[in-house]
Design a protein around this motif. Structure first.
Motif, mmCIF file in Angstrom:
data_model
loop_
_atom_site.group_PDB
_atom_site.id
_atom_site.type_symbol
_atom_site.label_atom_id
_atom_site.label_comp_id
_atom_site.label_asym_id
_atom_site.label_seq_id
_atom_site.Cartn_x
_atom_site.Cartn_y
_atom_site.Cartn_z
ATOM 1 N N GLU A 190 48.718 42.288 32.293
ATOM 2 C CA GLU A 190 47.703 43.289 32.630
ATOM 3 C C GLU A 190 46.509 42.633 33.318
ATOM 4 O O GLU A 190 45.998 43.132 34.321
ATOM 5 N N LEU A 247 51.951 40.778 46.943
ATOM 6 C CA LEU A 247 50.779 41.507 46.459
ATOM 7 C C LEU A 247 49.466 40.873 46.918
ATOM 8 O O LEU A 247 48.428 41.519 46.892
ATOM 9 N N PHE A 248 49.520 39.605 47.316
ATOM 10 C CA PHE A 248 48.313 38.874 47.684
ATOM 11 C C PHE A 248 48.710 37.657 48.507
ATOM 12 O O PHE A 248 49.864 37.236 48.500
ATOM 13 N N VAL A 257 44.742 40.974 40.781
ATOM 14 C CA VAL A 257 45.223 41.316 42.121
ATOM 15 C C VAL A 257 44.307 42.377 42.735
ATOM 16 O O VAL A 257 43.894 42.262 43.890
ATOM 17 N N GLU A 258 43.957 43.377 41.968
ATOM 18 C CA GLU A 258 43.150 44.491 42.463
ATOM 19 C C GLU A 258 41.681 44.113 42.672
ATOM 20 O O GLU A 258 41.038 44.621 43.586
ATOM 21 N N CYS A 259 41.178 43.203 41.843
ATOM 22 C CA CYS A 259 39.747 42.876 41.870
ATOM 23 C C CYS A 259 39.422 41.539 42.536
ATOM 24 O O CYS A 259 38.248 41.184 42.659
ATOM 25 N N GLY A 260 40.436 40.791 42.923
ATOM 26 C CA GLY A 260 40.191 39.514 43.574
ATOM 27 C C GLY A 260 39.822 38.393 42.616
ATOM 28 O O GLY A 260 38.967 37.564 42.937
ATOM 29 N N ASN A 288 46.496 39.878 35.045
ATOM 30 C CA ASN A 288 46.893 39.482 36.398
ATOM 31 C C ASN A 288 46.911 40.679 37.344
ATOM 32 O O ASN A 288 46.516 40.559 38.501
ATOM 33 N N GLN A 289 47.366 41.819 36.869
ATOM 34 C CA GLN A 289 47.366 43.011 37.717
ATOM 35 C C GLN A 289 45.940 43.381 38.109
ATOM 36 O O GLN A 289 45.672 43.715 39.265
ATOM 37 N N GLN A 290 45.029 43.303 37.167
ATOM 38 C CA GLN A 290 43.614 43.552 37.473
ATOM 39 C C GLN A 290 43.089 42.508 38.451
ATOM 40 O O GLN A 290 42.300 42.825 39.341
ATOM 41 N N GLY A 328 54.501 39.590 41.738
ATOM 42 C CA GLY A 328 54.124 40.203 40.474
ATOM 43 C C GLY A 328 54.998 39.880 39.283
ATOM 44 O O GLY A 328 54.883 40.524 38.246
#
Length: 95
Positions: free
Chosen positions: A52, A8-9, A58-61, A54-56, A41
């Motif tokens: 939740e 994911l990153f 990943v999306e927001c850096g 951590n998921q944010q 993930g």
């Protein structure tokens, strides 16, 4: 809370503290296996709100944290910095 099969990153440079390396050795756990879980993930032993977050992240850096219990009773934290330049394996007390 589904783990994916792809990264994911980026982990950036991967480093570990001496305490984390000793704990992994004592538990006979391969650090690469935990890094793979972290990167795909599977954040380990965290409450749903931290999954939740951590998921944010990943999306927001933002910074990403995983928490994995070992068979010895120790825990390993894996932290990937927000800029994805470095990922660190450490014991919670070393933070």
């Amino acid at each position: 809370m589904t783990r994916l099969s792809h990264a994911l990153f980026s982990l950036g440079q991967t480093v570990a503290t001496p305490g984390a390396l000793a704990a992994l050795d004592e538990a006979a756990i391969n650090a690469l296996a935990l890094l793979r879980r972290h990167q795909t993930g599977d954040w380990g032993d965290l409450p749903p709100e931290d999954w939740e977050s951590n998921q944010q992240a990943v999306e927001c850096g933002w910074r990403i944290l995983s928490n994995y219990p070992l068979t010895t009773g120790e825990r390993i934290w894996i932290i990937t910095e927000a800029d994805r330049s470095v990922t660190t394996l450490l014991l919670p007390e070393e933070y």
